[in-house]
Design a protein around this motif. Structure first.
Motif, PDB file in Angstrom:
ATOM      1  N   ASP A  46       2.388  51.213 -17.940  1.00 21.77           N
ATOM      2  CA  ASP A  46       2.801  52.340 -17.117  1.00 21.77           C
ATOM      3  C   ASP A  46       3.095  51.827 -15.713  1.00 21.77           C
ATOM      4  O   ASP A  46       2.325  51.035 -15.169  1.00 21.77           O
ATOM      5  CB  ASP A  46       1.716  53.418 -17.077  1.00 21.77           C
ATOM      6  CG  ASP A  46       2.144  54.644 -16.296  1.00 21.77           C
ATOM      7  OD1 ASP A  46       3.258  55.154 -16.556  1.00 21.77           O
ATOM      8  OD2 ASP A  46       1.385  55.091 -15.419  1.00 21.77           O
ATOM      9  N   ASP A  47       4.189  52.252 -15.158  1.00 25.81           N
ATOM     10  CA  ASP A  47       4.602  51.968 -13.780  1.00 25.81           C
ATOM     11  C   ASP A  47       5.257  50.612 -13.571  1.00 25.81           C
ATOM     12  O   ASP A  47       6.252  50.510 -12.883  1.00 25.81           O
ATOM     13  CB  ASP A  47       3.438  52.146 -12.802  1.00 25.81           C
ATOM     14  CG  ASP A  47       3.920  52.229 -11.373  1.00 25.81           C
ATOM     15  OD1 ASP A  47       4.886  52.972 -11.121  1.00 25.81           O
ATOM     16  OD2 ASP A  47       3.352  51.543 -10.509  1.00 25.81           O
ATOM     17  N   ARG A  48       4.730  49.560 -14.136  1.00 26.94           N
ATOM     18  CA  ARG A  48       5.317  48.223 -14.003  1.00 26.94           C
ATOM     19  C   ARG A  48       5.302  47.536 -15.378  1.00 26.94           C
ATOM     20  O   ARG A  48       4.312  47.611 -16.102  1.00 26.94           O
ATOM     21  CB  ARG A  48       4.519  47.347 -13.037  1.00 26.94           C
ATOM     22  CG  ARG A  48       4.461  47.858 -11.620  1.00 26.94           C
ATOM     23  CD  ARG A  48       5.758  47.551 -10.883  1.00 26.94           C
ATOM     24  NE  ARG A  48       5.672  47.851  -9.470  1.00 26.94           N
ATOM     25  CZ  ARG A  48       6.004  49.013  -8.924  1.00 26.94           C
ATOM     26  NH1 ARG A  48       6.405  49.996  -9.686  1.00 26.94           N
ATOM     27  NH2 ARG A  48       5.927  49.198  -7.624  1.00 26.94           N
ATOM     28  N   VAL A  49       6.419  46.877 -15.687  1.00 23.69           N
ATOM     29  CA  VAL A  49       6.545  46.171 -16.963  1.00 23.69           C
ATOM     30  C   VAL A  49       7.025  44.759 -16.696  1.00 23.69           C
ATOM     31  O   VAL A  49       8.030  44.558 -16.013  1.00 23.69           O
ATOM     32  CB  VAL A  49       7.549  46.885 -17.909  1.00 23.69           C
ATOM     33  CG1 VAL A  49       7.737  46.094 -19.196  1.00 23.69           C
ATOM     34  CG2 VAL A  49       7.076  48.300 -18.220  1.00 23.69           C
ATOM     35  N   LEU A  50       6.299  43.793 -17.218  1.00 21.54           N
ATOM     36  CA  LEU A  50       6.747  42.398 -17.205  1.00 21.54           C
ATOM     37  C   LEU A  50       7.570  42.190 -18.464  1.00 21.54           C
ATOM     38  O   LEU A  50       7.072  42.376 -19.573  1.00 21.54           O
ATOM     39  CB  LEU A  50       5.551  41.443 -17.217  1.00 21.54           C
ATOM     40  CG  LEU A  50       4.638  41.479 -15.999  1.00 21.54           C
ATOM     41  CD1 LEU A  50       3.374  40.669 -16.272  1.00 21.54           C
ATOM     42  CD2 LEU A  50       5.365  40.922 -14.794  1.00 21.54           C
ATOM     43  N   ALA A  51       8.837  41.822 -18.305  1.00 21.44           N
ATOM     44  CA  ALA A  51       9.720  41.624 -19.455  1.00 21.44           C
ATOM     45  C   ALA A  51      10.182  40.179 -19.508  1.00 21.44           C
ATOM     46  O   ALA A  51      10.410  39.551 -18.473  1.00 21.44           O
ATOM     47  CB  ALA A  51      10.922  42.556 -19.349  1.00 21.44           C
ATOM     48  N   TRP A  52      10.308  39.660 -20.730  1.00 27.55           N
ATOM     49  CA  TRP A  52      10.767  38.291 -20.903  1.00 27.55           C
ATOM     50  C   TRP A  52      11.546  38.152 -22.201  1.00 27.55           C
ATOM     51  O   TRP A  52      11.380  38.930 -23.128  1.00 27.55           O
ATOM     52  CB  TRP A  52       9.600  37.309 -20.841  1.00 27.55           C
ATOM     53  CG  TRP A  52       8.669  37.368 -22.016  1.00 27.55           C
ATOM     54  CD1 TRP A  52       8.715  36.592 -23.144  1.00 27.55           C
ATOM     55  CD2 TRP A  52       7.548  38.251 -22.202  1.00 27.55           C
ATOM     56  NE1 TRP A  52       7.687  36.929 -24.001  1.00 27.55           N
ATOM     57  CE2 TRP A  52       6.961  37.940 -23.443  1.00 27.55           C
ATOM     58  CE3 TRP A  52       6.985  39.270 -21.433  1.00 27.55           C
ATOM     59  CZ2 TRP A  52       5.849  38.617 -23.934  1.00 27.55           C
ATOM     60  CZ3 TRP A  52       5.887  39.945 -21.918  1.00 27.55           C
ATOM     61  CH2 TRP A  52       5.327  39.614 -23.153  1.00 27.55           C
ATOM     62  N   ASN A  53      12.397  37.133 -22.218  1.00 29.71           N
ATOM     63  CA  ASN A  53      13.236  36.793 -23.354  1.00 29.71           C
ATOM     64  C   ASN A  53      12.562  35.631 -24.078  1.00 29.71           C
ATOM     65  O   ASN A  53      12.314  34.594 -23.489  1.00 29.71           O
ATOM     66  CB  ASN A  53      14.627  36.390 -22.835  1.00 29.71           C
ATOM     67  CG  ASN A  53      15.570  35.912 -23.912  1.00 29.71           C
ATOM     68  OD1 ASN A  53      15.181  35.532 -25.005  1.00 29.71           O
ATOM     69  ND2 ASN A  53      16.844  35.908 -23.565  1.00 29.71           N
ATOM     70  N   PRO A  63       1.358  44.260 -16.305  1.00 31.13           N
ATOM     71  CA  PRO A  63       0.673  43.257 -15.477  1.00 31.13           C
ATOM     72  C   PRO A  63      -0.837  43.416 -15.685  1.00 31.13           C
ATOM     73  O   PRO A  63      -1.329  44.524 -15.950  1.00 31.13           O
ATOM     74  CB  PRO A  63       1.064  43.644 -14.050  1.00 31.13           C
ATOM     75  CG  PRO A  63       2.295  44.482 -14.192  1.00 31.13           C
ATOM     76  CD  PRO A  63       2.172  45.176 -15.518  1.00 31.13           C
ATOM     77  N   ASP A  64      -1.582  42.336 -15.575  1.00 32.02           N
ATOM     78  CA  ASP A  64      -3.023  42.376 -15.859  1.00 32.02           C
ATOM     79  C   ASP A  64      -3.744  43.491 -15.106  1.00 32.02           C
ATOM     80  O   ASP A  64      -4.589  44.180 -15.671  1.00 32.02           O
ATOM     81  CB  ASP A  64      -3.666  41.025 -15.533  1.00 32.02           C
ATOM     82  CG  ASP A  64      -3.206  39.929 -16.484  1.00 32.02           C
ATOM     83  OD1 ASP A  64      -2.707  40.254 -17.593  1.00 32.02           O
ATOM     84  OD2 ASP A  64      -3.328  38.746 -16.123  1.00 32.02           O
ATOM     85  N   ALA A  65      -3.407  43.695 -13.838  1.00 27.76           N
ATOM     86  CA  ALA A  65      -4.111  44.699 -13.016  1.00 27.76           C
ATOM     87  C   ALA A  65      -3.862  46.131 -13.489  1.00 27.76           C
ATOM     88  O   ALA A  65      -4.644  47.027 -13.177  1.00 27.76           O
ATOM     89  CB  ALA A  65      -3.692  44.557 -11.560  1.00 27.76           C
ATOM     90  N   LEU A  66      -2.784  46.361 -14.250  1.00 30.14           N
ATOM     91  CA  LEU A  66      -2.446  47.711 -14.694  1.00 30.14           C
ATOM     92  C   LEU A  66      -2.648  47.923 -16.198  1.00 30.14           C
ATOM     93  O   LEU A  66      -2.365  49.009 -16.710  1.00 30.14           O
ATOM     94  CB  LEU A  66      -0.985  48.025 -14.340  1.00 30.14           C
ATOM     95  CG  LEU A  66      -0.639  47.974 -12.853  1.00 30.14           C
ATOM     96  CD1 LEU A  66       0.849  48.221 -12.645  1.00 30.14           C
ATOM     97  CD2 LEU A  66      -1.472  48.966 -12.067  1.00 30.14           C
ATOM     98  N   ALA A  67      -3.140  46.913 -16.899  1.00 28.16           N
ATOM     99  CA  ALA A  67      -3.325  47.016 -18.349  1.00 28.16           C
ATOM    100  C   ALA A  67      -4.293  48.138 -18.692  1.00 28.16           C
ATOM    101  O   ALA A  67      -5.307  48.339 -18.021  1.00 28.16           O
ATOM    102  CB  ALA A  67      -3.832  45.687 -18.906  1.00 28.16           C
ATOM    103  N   ASN A  68      -3.967  48.896 -19.727  1.00 24.28           N
ATOM    104  CA  ASN A  68      -4.816  49.983 -20.237  1.00 24.28           C
ATOM    105  C   ASN A  68      -4.995  51.134 -19.260  1.00 24.28           C
ATOM    106  O   ASN A  68      -6.001  51.838 -19.320  1.00 24.28           O
ATOM    107  CB  ASN A  68      -6.184  49.448 -20.684  1.00 24.28           C
ATOM    108  CG  ASN A  68      -6.054  48.418 -21.776  1.00 24.28           C
ATOM    109  OD1 ASN A  68      -5.535  48.712 -22.851  1.00 24.28           O
ATOM    110  ND2 ASN A  68      -6.490  47.205 -21.494  1.00 24.28           N
TER     111      ASN A  68
END
Length: 161
Positions: A46-53, A63-68
């Protein structure tokens, strides 16, 4: 790459399929994600998503600080069990919606992903998002061929006969 977005997922066709929910601050991204959770989806971010290919497949996680965690307006930040990551197969941009839009795509980490516009606060938004994921999230060609195999003939002109 970090995106100001939410990410939800559902288990479909043997794997977790994610929808990236984008839009300006306060437009209803988290509200839509919360309602999707009540429709059987799982939170990823929620709010921030780390995306990668990774080898031509787009993935995302919190991100770890926003997990769960998910923001629930009027309640605050709430704990929510979440998937660690998932494949992203569809993007939904929270904005005014055209009745019959042309197919659209957006690029993330060098990959082209189907993009829809959605009015996140409409009562029908969760149903529309699920249907978009079922159709576009497996690729337009796969959806078309799947419909033909099921005996559904696409009709030009939408709901006209």
């Amino acid at each position: 790459m970090i995106h100001h977005a939410g990410l939800i997922a559902t288990y479909m066709a043997g794997a977790w399929r994610g929808v990236l929910i984008e839009g300006v601050s306060g437009c209803g991204k988290s509200d839509l994600a919360l309602r999707m959770l009540d429709h059987g989806f799982r939170l990823v971010a929620d709010d921030r998503v780390l995306a990668w290919n990774c080898e031509g497949v787009l993935f995302g996680r919190a991100p770890d600080a926003l997990a769960n965690l998910i923001e629930v307006r009027g309640l605050g930040i709430c704990a929510e069990p979440a998937l660690r990551f998932c494949r992203i197969v569809l993007a939904a941009r929270c904005e005014p919606v055209e009745r019959l839009p042309d197919p659209a795509f957006n690029e993330y980490a060098g990959l082209s992903i189907p993009l829809i516009s959605i009015a996140p606060l409409e009562a029908s938004a969760p149903a529309k998002l699920r249907r978009a994921l079922q159709h576009l999230g497996r690729g337009a060609e796969g959806a078309y061929l799947g419909d033909l195999a099921a005996g559904v003939s696409p009709r030009p002109g939408g709901d006209s006969r």
